[in-house]
Design a protein around this motif. Structure first.
Motif, PDB file in Angstrom:
ATOM      1  N   TYR A  57       0.833  -1.204   0.000  1.00  0.00           N
ATOM      2  CA  TYR A  57       0.000   0.000   0.000  1.00  0.00           C
ATOM      3  C   TYR A  57       0.870   1.257   0.000  1.00  0.00           C
ATOM      4  O   TYR A  57       0.582   2.226  -0.727  1.00  0.00           O
ATOM      5  N   ASP A  58       1.912   1.251   0.799  1.00  0.00           N
ATOM      6  CA  ASP A  58       2.817   2.400   0.810  1.00  0.00           C
ATOM      7  C   ASP A  58       3.516   2.561  -0.543  1.00  0.00           C
ATOM      8  O   ASP A  58       3.684   3.683  -1.037  1.00  0.00           O
ATOM      9  N   ALA A  61       1.067   3.999  -3.020  1.00  0.00           N
ATOM     10  CA  ALA A  61       0.835   5.423  -2.776  1.00  0.00           C
ATOM     11  C   ALA A  61       1.959   6.255  -3.397  1.00  0.00           C
ATOM     12  O   ALA A  61       1.724   7.306  -4.013  1.00  0.00           O
ATOM     13  N   GLU A  62       3.186   5.761  -3.242  1.00  0.00           N
ATOM     14  CA  GLU A  62       4.340   6.458  -3.823  1.00  0.00           C
ATOM     15  C   GLU A  62       4.284   6.411  -5.345  1.00  0.00           C
ATOM     16  O   GLU A  62       4.539   7.420  -6.020  1.00  0.00           O
ATOM     17  N   GLY A  64       1.627   6.079  -7.138  1.00  0.00           N
ATOM     18  CA  GLY A  64       0.525   6.941  -7.554  1.00  0.00           C
ATOM     19  C   GLY A  64       0.943   8.393  -7.657  1.00  0.00           C
ATOM     20  O   GLY A  64       0.570   9.093  -8.613  1.00  0.00           O
ATOM     21  N   ASP A  65       1.725   8.859  -6.689  1.00  0.00           N
ATOM     22  CA  ASP A  65       2.210  10.242  -6.724  1.00  0.00           C
ATOM     23  C   ASP A  65       3.149  10.465  -7.905  1.00  0.00           C
ATOM     24  O   ASP A  65       3.079  11.496  -8.580  1.00  0.00           O
ATOM     25  N   GLU A  70      -4.803   7.874  -9.922  1.00  0.00           N
ATOM     26  CA  GLU A  70      -5.711   7.719  -8.785  1.00  0.00           C
ATOM     27  C   GLU A  70      -5.893   6.217  -8.552  1.00  0.00           C
ATOM     28  O   GLU A  70      -6.478   5.516  -9.391  1.00  0.00           O
TER      29      GLU A  70
END
Length: 262
Positions: A57-58, A61-62, A64-65, A70
């Protein structure tokens, strides 16, 4: 503190052209990621908060940035995941999936984001066997595994006789169920990759331990429908995260600092 991309460019480790060319901006595109949420510390439901958390998940998230996407999450069981992604029901899947040639016939893989080895997890007071050979020699001993997973195949082919119907391998729908069976004494052995195995053992307060030598090496990757245009951008993000220390930082957070159950 991990180095910034600017610092890496100035140091000559990553070129500015490479950053611009290899890590594209996907313009806020929605990417539906399916996972099992049953493989700590890669992805699981925090028993305290009820939130889905973990290494993957982390990492997403990275990613995704970096890619300007999204990320939307869905859940599915492991035994249905590869088929569902292959059929295009989801844009990608993650759950510590070992990169294997037979799976490549159904889905495309990202580059490896983690390398691990299969380890033997047993009860903390286990004294009847201490490696695969001594486990196999005792017909009373049982192993637990999810069908279709790398631990299942390693148990069958590397420890036992190659018979996938061997009654000494008790099959469970989730890895968590197999691990719980080990804790209660219903099975005597469970295999897991070294990263997760170390996490389980460290959180068990002596109730679990690792025995024997590593049983081969495996690499994890994200999966996509065949021909997905997301593979290239994902690989670019993974490469950048390897270079700038992000993946190492995630390993430290989830495999060294985070304590399951605390």
């Amino acid at each position: 503190m991990k180095p910034t991309l600017t610092a890496l460019v100035l140091a000559g480790i990553i070129s500015a052209e490479a950053v611009l060319a290899e890590v594209p901006d996907l313009g806020g595109r929605e990417v539906v990621v399916v996972t099992e949420n049953a493989y700590p510390p890669l992805q699981f439901v925090d028993p305290k908060s009820g939130d889905a958390i973990g290494w993957e998940y982390d990492a997403m998230a990275e990613i995704g940035d970096r890619l300007n996407i999204e990320v939307v999450y869905e859940n599915i069981s492991w035994d249905a995941m590869i088929a569902a992604v292959s059929e295009g029901q989801y844009d990608m899947g993650m759950t510590g999936i070992t990169i294997r040639e037979d799976r490549m016939e159904k889905v495309d893989f990202s580059d490896s984001y983690m390398v691990s080895q299969m380890m033997m997890i047993v009860a903390g007071d286990e004294s009847r066997f201490d490696d695969g050979e001594s486990f196999a020699a005792n017909p009373d001993l049982l192993a637990g595994a999810q069908p279709g997973t790398t631990p299942f195949y390693v148990t069958i082919y590397d420890i036992l006789d190659g018979d996938e119907a061997n009654p000494r391998v008790i099959q469970f729908e989730t890895f968590g169920a197999a691990l719980q069976a080990l804790r209660t004494g219903d099975v005597d052995l469970v295999l897991s990759d070294s990263t997760a195995a170390n996490g389980y053992v460290s959180a068990s307060e002596g109730k679990l331990k690792i025995v024997g030598e590593p049983l081969g090496t495996e690499e994890f990757g994200f999966i996509f429908p065949k021909g997905s245009d997301l593979v290239g951008p994902m690989n670019a993000a993974i490469s950048e995260m390897k270079a700038d220390g992000t993946l190492d930082a995630l390993n430290t957070k989830w495999f060294l600092e985070y304590k399951l159950g605390q």
